[in-house]
Design a protein around this motif. Structure first.
Motif, PDB file in Angstrom:
ATOM      1  N   GLU A   1       0.904  -1.323   0.075  1.00  0.00           N
ATOM      2  CA  GLU A   1       0.024   0.067   0.004  1.00  0.00           C
ATOM      3  C   GLU A   1       0.824   1.270  -0.128  1.00  0.00           C
ATOM      4  O   GLU A   1       0.550   2.212  -0.793  1.00  0.00           O
TER       5      GLU A   1
ATOM      6  N   SER B   1       1.117   3.879  -3.127  1.00  0.00           N
ATOM      7  CA  SER B   1       0.612   5.208  -2.963  1.00  0.00           C
ATOM      8  C   SER B   1       1.681   6.346  -3.253  1.00  0.00           C
ATOM      9  O   SER B   1       1.541   7.195  -3.828  1.00  0.00           O
TER      10      SER B   1
ATOM     11  N   GLU C   1       1.607   9.472  -5.921  1.00  0.00           N
ATOM     12  CA  GLU C   1       1.889  10.864  -5.539  1.00  0.00           C
ATOM     13  C   GLU C   1       2.966  11.425  -6.285  1.00  0.00           C
ATOM     14  O   GLU C   1       2.836  12.501  -6.468  1.00  0.00           O
TER      15      GLU C   1
ATOM     16  N   LEU D   1      -3.667   3.682 -10.171  1.00  0.00           N
ATOM     17  CA  LEU D   1      -3.269   3.204  -8.675  1.00  0.00           C
ATOM     18  C   LEU D   1      -3.708   1.780  -8.261  1.00  0.00           C
ATOM     19  O   LEU D   1      -2.872   1.035  -7.858  1.00  0.00           O
TER      20      LEU D   1
ATOM     21  N   LYS E   1      -0.958  -1.227  -7.498  1.00  0.00           N
ATOM     22  CA  LYS E   1      -0.797  -1.861  -6.077  1.00  0.00           C
ATOM     23  C   LYS E   1      -0.790  -3.411  -6.612  1.00  0.00           C
ATOM     24  O   LYS E   1      -0.018  -4.152  -5.955  1.00  0.00           O
TER      25      LYS E   1
END
Length: 200
Positions: free
Chosen positions: A135, A139, A143, A152, A156
Motif C-alpha cells: 500500500e 501510494s 503521489e 493506482l 498496487k
C-alpha cells in the motif's frame, strides 16, 4: 534495599530475548514452535519470569519480531523512493531491501518459515506487514508521478507481484549468499530485471 532497575534495562532484556530467539532459530529447523521458552531464557541468562514480563507467549515474541521487520523495511524502502528515475527507484529499493535481508539472515529465516508455520496469528501478521508495504509503495509511486502508465489499482497489483516474488526469493538468496556471494549477486540482478519487466 536493592535499587530499582532503570527502564533501559527492561528494554535491553526484551532485545536480548528477541536476539536469543533468532540465534536459536538459525540452528533449529523446526521454526518458532520448536524452540522452548527455557532455551531462550537460558541463552541470554534470564529467568522465565523475565520472559513473561515482556511477552505473554512465544507467539507474542514472534509477533514482535515480525512487527520490527515490517517497520524497518517500510522505513528503508520509503527512504529511497525519491530517486531521480523509475529505474533508479527500482534499483535503490532492491538494494535497500536485500542488503537488510542479507544482513539479518536469522530474522528472515524466521519470516520464510513462519509464512507457512503453525501460528495463524503470525501468518496473519506477516500478511499484514506485506500489505502495508504494498500500500505504501504504490501510494508513494502514485503521489510522485512514477509509473504513470498504471492506475493506482494497477500499481498496487504490480507492487504486490514484486513483493511476492521477492519473498519467494529469500530462502535461495540466503543460501547462495552464504555459500557463494557472487551467485547471490547474480540472483539479485535477475530479480531486479524481473521487477523492471513487471513495472514496464
Amino acid at each position: 534495599m536493592s535499587p530499582v532497575k532503570p527502564r533501559q534495562s527492561r528494554k535491553g532484556n526484551r532485545e536480548k530475548l528477541m536476539s536469543a530467539a533468532l540465534e536459536l532459530l538459525a540452528e533449529d529447523q523446526s521454526g518458532l514452535s520448536g524452540i522452548s521458552l527455557r532455551r531462550i531464557t537460558k541463552a541470554c541468562d534470564l529467568s522465565p519470569p523475565a520472559f513473561y514480563s515482556h511477552f505473554a507467549s512465544m507467539e507474542e515474541l514472534g509477533l514482535a519480531l515480525v512487527s520490527d521487520v515490517g517497520a524497518t523495511l517500510r522505513a528503508l524502502l520509503k527512504g529511497v523512493r525519491d530517486a531521480d528515475t523509475e529505474a533508479s527507484v527500482v534499483a535503490a529499493s532492491v538494494d535497500a531491501a536485500f542488503s537488510y535481508i542479507r544482513g539479518n539472515e536469522s530474522l528472515f529465516i524466521l519470516i520464510a518459515r513462519e509464512r507457512a508455520g503453525s501460528s495463524a496469528l503470525i501468518r496473519a501478521a506477516i500478511r499484514n506487514e506485506v500489505r502495508q508495504i504494498v500500500e505504501e509503495m504504490a501510494s508513494d509511486f502514485h503521489e510522485r508521478g512514477l509509473f504513470e502508465r498504471f492506475s493506482l489499482p494497477e500499481k498496487k497489483a504490480a507492487v504486490a507481484a514484486v513483493v511476492s516474488l521477492g519473498l519467494a526469493l529469500i530462502p535461495d538468496l540466503l543460501d547462495l549468499s552464504r555459500d557463494s556471494p557472487a551467485e547471490g549477486d547474480a540472483l539479485l540482478s535477475q530479480f531486479e530485471y524481473q521487477v523492471q519487466f513487471i513495472l514496464s
